[in-house]
Write an enzyme that holds these catalytic residues in place. Structure first.
Site, PDB file in Angstrom:
ATOM      1  N   HIS A  75     -60.189  63.563 -45.758  1.00  0.00           N
ATOM      2  CA  HIS A  75     -61.383  63.060 -44.906  1.00  0.00           C
ATOM      3  C   HIS A  75     -62.442  62.973 -45.933  1.00  0.00           C
ATOM      4  CE1 HIS A  75     -63.329  67.121 -45.423  1.00  0.00           C
ATOM      5  NE2 HIS A  75     -62.422  67.293 -45.946  1.00  0.00           N
ATOM      6  N   HIS A 124     -58.442  66.536 -54.236  1.00  0.00           N
ATOM      7  CA  HIS A 124     -59.525  66.431 -53.227  1.00  0.00           C
ATOM      8  C   HIS A 124     -60.822  67.007 -54.204  1.00  0.00           C
ATOM      9  CE1 HIS A 124     -62.210  66.595 -50.170  1.00  0.00           C
ATOM     10  NE2 HIS A 124     -61.692  67.466 -49.486  1.00  0.00           N
ATOM     11  N   HIS A 136     -54.832  74.371 -47.151  1.00  0.00           N
ATOM     12  CA  HIS A 136     -55.364  75.568 -46.274  1.00  0.00           C
ATOM     13  C   HIS A 136     -54.120  75.876 -45.315  1.00  0.00           C
ATOM     14  CE1 HIS A 136     -59.448  74.924 -47.236  1.00  0.00           C
ATOM     15  NE2 HIS A 136     -59.460  73.524 -47.099  1.00  0.00           N
ATOM     16  N   GLU A 152     -63.628  68.252 -52.989  1.00  0.00           N
ATOM     17  CA  GLU A 152     -64.564  69.128 -52.042  1.00  0.00           C
ATOM     18  C   GLU A 152     -64.497  70.561 -52.739  1.00  0.00           C
ATOM     19  OE1 GLU A 152     -64.456  69.023 -47.933  1.00  0.00           O
ATOM     20  OE2 GLU A 152     -66.132  70.153 -47.721  1.00  0.00           O
ATOM     21  N   ASP A 181     -56.094  68.533 -47.675  1.00  0.00           N
ATOM     22  CA  ASP A 181     -56.588  68.932 -46.546  1.00  0.00           C
ATOM     23  C   ASP A 181     -55.719  68.804 -45.183  1.00  0.00           C
ATOM     24  OD1 ASP A 181     -58.913  70.455 -47.245  1.00  0.00           O
ATOM     25  OD2 ASP A 181     -60.090  68.907 -47.219  1.00  0.00           O
ATOM     26  N   ASP A 235     -64.290  73.737 -52.148  1.00  0.00           N
ATOM     27  CA  ASP A 235     -63.228  74.615 -51.956  1.00  0.00           C
ATOM     28  C   ASP A 235     -62.078  74.489 -52.678  1.00  0.00           C
ATOM     29  OD1 ASP A 235     -62.935  72.432 -50.206  1.00  0.00           O
ATOM     30  OD2 ASP A 235     -61.904  73.451 -48.489  1.00  0.00           O
ATOM     31  N   HIS A 266     -68.936  75.268 -43.176  1.00  0.00           N
ATOM     32  CA  HIS A 266     -69.722  74.116 -42.838  1.00  0.00           C
ATOM     33  C   HIS A 266     -69.845  74.014 -41.174  1.00  0.00           C
ATOM     34  CE1 HIS A 266     -66.525  71.276 -43.381  1.00  0.00           C
ATOM     35  NE2 HIS A 266     -66.532  71.551 -44.743  1.00  0.00           N
ATOM     36  N   TYR A 285     -58.309  72.533 -36.522  1.00  0.00           N
ATOM     37  CA  TYR A 285     -58.688  71.931 -38.004  1.00  0.00           C
ATOM     38  C   TYR A 285     -58.956  70.369 -37.658  1.00  0.00           C
ATOM     39  CZ  TYR A 285     -58.864  71.264 -42.781  1.00  0.00           C
ATOM     40  OH  TYR A 285     -59.154  70.743 -44.026  1.00  0.00           O
TER      41      TYR A 285
HETATM   42 FE1  FEO Z   1     -62.082  68.975 -47.698  1.00  0.00          FE
HETATM   43 FE2  FEO Z   1     -60.485  71.816 -47.895  1.00  0.00          FE
HETATM   44  O1  FEO Z   1     -61.827  70.694 -48.287  1.00  0.00           O
END
Ligand code: FEO
Length: 401
Positions: free
Chosen positions: A146, A81, A226, A83, A165, A85, A27, A193
């Site tokens: 976030h 989280h 990640h 999101e 994250d 991913d 993104h 990041y």
């Molecule tokens: Fe905010 Fe790695 O997703």
């Protein structure tokens, strides 16, 4: 040996995520080194999975789990989280392994319902501890770090913080631990990041670091969603987050520009020479070959942002509009700045750039420099002087020698 295997963190905790070697865009963020979507398996009496992975990587996740236990033994799934991913394959996983319960923060339960029409996710409270039978998981909400739903989980018996994250980086690698990755790579990718994902929430980062310090949480490992797991450099990454969150300027300037017939490029070079002469580290970034997310990374510890564009159809170059829109959303602080650029007849670019810098709360130190068609030696001399001026102003506000 199976195609995909889990990686042991401790006797009771395994990494079971997926490595995305080929992703290059996240993104708006250039992920030149790919990424990983980390999920963790806790072999407690109630076997528990912390987070899942992006939907197309479900089979990799399942295979890594299956290299340790039969996936149907998983009783709990925790979504730190929502999101996609980390939650993309959650609905399919629930259908397949049928866990007893799925947990998330209150906002997370709502976000999962909104994303996937997932009902029945149990919400946990900030500070609540969940018994996994012989082990305990404590949750801490980290709202807006976030996303509104974000939380972290702490496995008390192993002193592992599953930090979602936070403290992560986009880095595909076969190495799973920080001490296995070259420091120059992890330091750059962690900074990238932070700059591209967490920067707008720096005040919340400072509050979180203070909270962790106050409660004296013992952390043997930090396991983000990640990149590598932290076990050797935990103090260092916490210190870097503290530094980045404060956005203290250093004697460094970023010059980002685009050019039509090299006139604005010549101006950028002249400004650069003035800065170098005054002892400032410069990152000169032509937007024809620089990615917005790399510019933002360089800005993280910079004291100044200088932006250049020729006037194009009464406006600025699209690459500069892209960059400044992106930077504005990330709300960097403590920057000095100025604009420059060439023009043929109308010449709006410098005024527009200056206004955009003002809108970003950049402290403008010069009205801007314009060059008609091609910069004359006098204009280039003014550009060099602008470099010297910016260097002087940086010296007044920053303290690292
Ligand atoms: Fe905010 Fe790695 O997703």
């Amino acid at each position: 040996m199976k195609e995909f295997n889990a990686v042991k963190l401790t006797d009771r905790v395994y990494w079971v995520g997926a490595i995305d070697w080929s992703i290059r865009e996240f993104h708006g963020y250039a992920t030149q080194r790919g990424s990983s979507y980390n999920a963790y398996l806790i072999l407690a009496e109630k076997a528990t999975l912390i987070d899942t992975v992006k939907a197309p990587f479900k089979s990799e996740l399942m295979a890594r789990i299956a290299s340790v236990i039969n996936p149907s033994r998983i009783k709990y799934i925790v979504s730190n989280h929502s999101e996609m991913d980390h939650s993309g394959c959650l609905p399919a996983l629930i259908r397949e392994i049928k866990p007893d319960k799925v947990f998330a923060s209150a906002m997370g339960a709502k976000a999962l319902a909104d994303h996937f029409r997932l009902e029945g996710v149990e919400s946990v409270l900030d500070g609540e501890t969940l018994s996994l039978g012989n082990m305990n998981l404590t949750f801490m909400e980290t709202r807006m770090l976030h996303w509104p739903d974000s939380m972290v989980s702490y496995l008390n018996e192993e002193e592992i913080l599953f930090s979602q994250d936070g403290f992560g980086m986009h880095l595909a690698s076969g190495e799973r631990f920080d001490d296995e990755v070259p420091e120059w790579i992890w330091e750059y990718e962690a900074a990238k990041y932070y700059a591209n994902i967490l920067l707008p929430y720096s005040n919340l980062i400072i509050a979180l670091l203070e909270k962790l310090n106050k409660i004296g949480l013992k952390i043997k490992m930090m396991a983000p969603d990640h990149g590598p797991v932290w076990r050797a450099h935990i103090g260092r990454i916490l210190g870097l987050y503290n530094l980045w969150a404060k956005q203290q300027p250093s004697k460094k300037a970023v010059i980002a520009y685009d050019t039509m017939w090299q006139s604005t490029a010549l101006m950028a070079r002249a400004i650069c020479e003035g800065l170098i002469e005054a002892g400032i580290t410069v990152r000169l970034m032509p937007m024809a070959g620089s990615h917005r997310s790399d510019v933002v990374t360089e800005l993280l510890d910079a004291g100044a942002l200088l932006v250049g564009s020729p006037t194009l159809n009464n406006n600025i170059f699209p690459t500069m509009a892209d960059l400044l829109t992106y930077i504005k959303g990330l709300r960097p602080k403590n920057l000095l700045g100025a604009a420059f650029g060439s023009y043929g007849w109308s010449g709006e670019a410098v005024k527009l750039l200056s206004q955009m810098l003002r809108d970003m709360k950049v402290n403008i130190v010069h009205d801007g420099i314009e060059a008609k068609y091609v910069p004359t030696p006098e204009v280039l001399s003014k550009c060099r002087e602008l470099g010297l001026l910016v260097a002087k102003k940086i010296g007044e506000v920053c303290c690292n020698d």
